[in-house]
Design a protein around this motif. Sequence first.
Motif, PDB file in Angstrom:
ATOM      1  N   MET A   1       0.833  -1.197   0.000  1.00 28.49           N
ATOM      2  CA  MET A   1       0.000   0.000   0.000  1.00 28.49           C
ATOM      3  C   MET A   1       0.873   1.254   0.000  1.00 28.49           C
ATOM      4  N   VAL A   2       1.926   1.238   0.799  1.00 27.41           N
ATOM      5  CA  VAL A   2       2.863   2.366   0.837  1.00 27.41           C
ATOM      6  C   VAL A   2       3.538   2.524  -0.520  1.00 27.41           C
ATOM      7  N   HIS A   3       3.917   1.413  -1.123  1.00 29.01           N
ATOM      8  CA  HIS A   3       4.545   1.443  -2.454  1.00 29.01           C
ATOM      9  C   HIS A   3       3.585   2.023  -3.501  1.00 29.01           C
ATOM     10  N   SER A   4       2.302   1.720  -3.374  1.00 23.62           N
ATOM     11  CA  SER A   4       1.307   2.245  -4.323  1.00 23.62           C
ATOM     12  C   SER A   4       1.159   3.761  -4.222  1.00 23.62           C
ATOM     13  N   LEU A   5       1.623   4.341  -3.112  1.00 24.46           N
ATOM     14  CA  LEU A   5       1.593   5.795  -2.939  1.00 24.46           C
ATOM     15  C   LEU A   5       2.829   6.460  -3.524  1.00 24.46           C
TER      16      LEU A   5
ATOM     17  N   THR B   1       0.426  12.431   2.644  1.00 24.88           N
ATOM     18  CA  THR B   1       0.284  11.486   1.533  1.00 24.88           C
ATOM     19  C   THR B   1      -1.087  10.821   1.445  1.00 24.88           C
ATOM     20  N   VAL B   2      -1.784  10.722   2.533  1.00 29.03           N
ATOM     21  CA  VAL B   2      -3.034   9.961   2.525  1.00 29.03           C
ATOM     22  C   VAL B   2      -4.238  10.827   2.875  1.00 29.03           C
TER      23      VAL B   2
ATOM     24  N   HIS C   1      -5.733  14.241   0.978  1.00 30.82           N
ATOM     25  CA  HIS C   1      -6.462  14.061  -0.276  1.00 30.82           C
ATOM     26  C   HIS C   1      -7.941  13.793  -0.048  1.00 30.82           C
ATOM     27  N   HIS C   2      -8.294  13.473   1.187  1.00 32.90           N
ATOM     28  CA  HIS C   2      -9.689  13.164   1.507  1.00 32.90           C
ATOM     29  C   HIS C   2     -10.358  14.304   2.264  1.00 32.90           C
ATOM     30  N   GLY C   3      -9.663  15.428   2.392  1.00 33.80           N
ATOM     31  CA  GLY C   3     -10.241  16.608   3.020  1.00 33.80           C
ATOM     32  C   GLY C   3      -9.975  16.702   4.508  1.00 33.80           C
ATOM     33  N   TYR C   4     -10.435  17.809   5.054  1.00 32.55           N
ATOM     34  CA  TYR C   4     -10.177  18.099   6.461  1.00 32.55           C
ATOM     35  C   TYR C   4     -10.793  17.076   7.401  1.00 32.55           C
ATOM     36  N   THR C   5     -11.976  16.621   7.110  1.00 42.02           N
ATOM     37  CA  THR C   5     -12.654  15.671   7.995  1.00 42.02           C
ATOM     38  C   THR C   5     -11.821  14.413   8.186  1.00 42.02           C
ATOM     39  N   ALA C   6     -11.209  13.911   7.127  1.00 38.64           N
ATOM     40  CA  ALA C   6     -10.367  12.716   7.229  1.00 38.64           C
ATOM     41  C   ALA C   6      -9.051  13.013   7.939  1.00 38.64           C
ATOM     42  N   SER C   7      -8.669  14.283   7.993  1.00 37.08           N
ATOM     43  CA  SER C   7      -7.391  14.661   8.593  1.00 37.08           C
ATOM     44  C   SER C   7      -7.489  14.996  10.074  1.00 37.08           C
ATOM     45  N   GLN C   8      -8.687  15.127  10.617  1.00 36.05           N
ATOM     46  CA  GLN C   8      -8.841  15.581  11.992  1.00 36.05           C
ATOM     47  C   GLN C   8      -8.162  14.672  13.006  1.00 36.05           C
ATOM     48  N   TYR C   9      -8.384  13.384  12.910  1.00 34.50           N
ATOM     49  CA  TYR C   9      -7.814  12.449  13.891  1.00 34.50           C
ATOM     50  C   TYR C   9      -6.288  12.429  13.839  1.00 34.50           C
ATOM     51  N   PRO C  10      -5.669  12.207  12.655  1.00 33.64           N
ATOM     52  CA  PRO C  10      -4.214  12.240  12.636  1.00 33.64           C
ATOM     53  C   PRO C  10      -3.646  13.601  13.008  1.00 33.64           C
ATOM     54  N   LEU C  11      -4.355  14.665  12.696  1.00 33.11           N
ATOM     55  CA  LEU C  11      -3.894  16.002  13.065  1.00 33.11           C
ATOM     56  C   LEU C  11      -3.908  16.186  14.580  1.00 33.11           C
ATOM     57  N   ALA C  12      -4.945  15.679  15.232  1.00 29.10           N
ATOM     58  CA  ALA C  12      -5.015  15.738  16.698  1.00 29.10           C
ATOM     59  C   ALA C  12      -3.892  14.912  17.329  1.00 29.10           C
ATOM     60  N   LEU C  13      -3.632  13.725  16.780  1.00 27.84           N
ATOM     61  CA  LEU C  13      -2.537  12.900  17.288  1.00 27.84           C
ATOM     62  C   LEU C  13      -1.198  13.586  17.067  1.00 27.84           C
ATOM     63  N   PHE C  14      -1.046  14.252  15.924  1.00 30.31           N
ATOM     64  CA  PHE C  14       0.183  15.004  15.654  1.00 30.31           C
ATOM     65  C   PHE C  14       0.364  16.102  16.710  1.00 30.31           C
ATOM     66  N   GLY C  15      -0.718  16.778  17.067  1.00 23.70           N
ATOM     67  CA  GLY C  15      -0.649  17.801  18.108  1.00 23.70           C
ATOM     68  C   GLY C  15      -0.232  17.234  19.455  1.00 23.70           C
TER      69      GLY C  15
END
Length: 132
Positions: free
Chosen positions: A44-48, A92-93, A96-110
């Motif tokens: 999957m990573v290679h496909s990116l 990378t992931v 591309h799916h918008g802010y809603t898909a980014s909220q959880y990883p963004l919170a974990l990044f914080g």
Amino acid sequence: MSKSLNQLQPYASLLLRLVLGVAMVVPGYHKVFPHGSLAHFEQMVHSLGMPTWLGAVSAFTELIGGALLILGLLTRLAAFMVAVNLAVALATVTMHHGYTASQYPLALFGIAASLICYGAGALALDERIGFD
């Protein structure tokens, strides 16, 4: 009031470490241990468009980094590695799916960024061995 809240800082750091650690260990475990899962994730990573070996690095960063965070051992290093992993995932992931898909990883990044800056807190192995 701030003195009372300041006394809770070790527990807040523990909570941050536990939340981020569990959030990393669980998916990391599922990427590494079931037979064939790591190879599937690497593909999957290679496909990116990234090297296949980065899949293994990412999966083990989640698993080992998360475990270190739970223990409070090498916390700043583990939080840094997890933050890099999350930043790559965001770029990378999920972006591309918008802010809603980014909220959880963004919170974990914080949370990871906070642990890099503030350290593990008093209720951690880092503190017990004098590493922080």
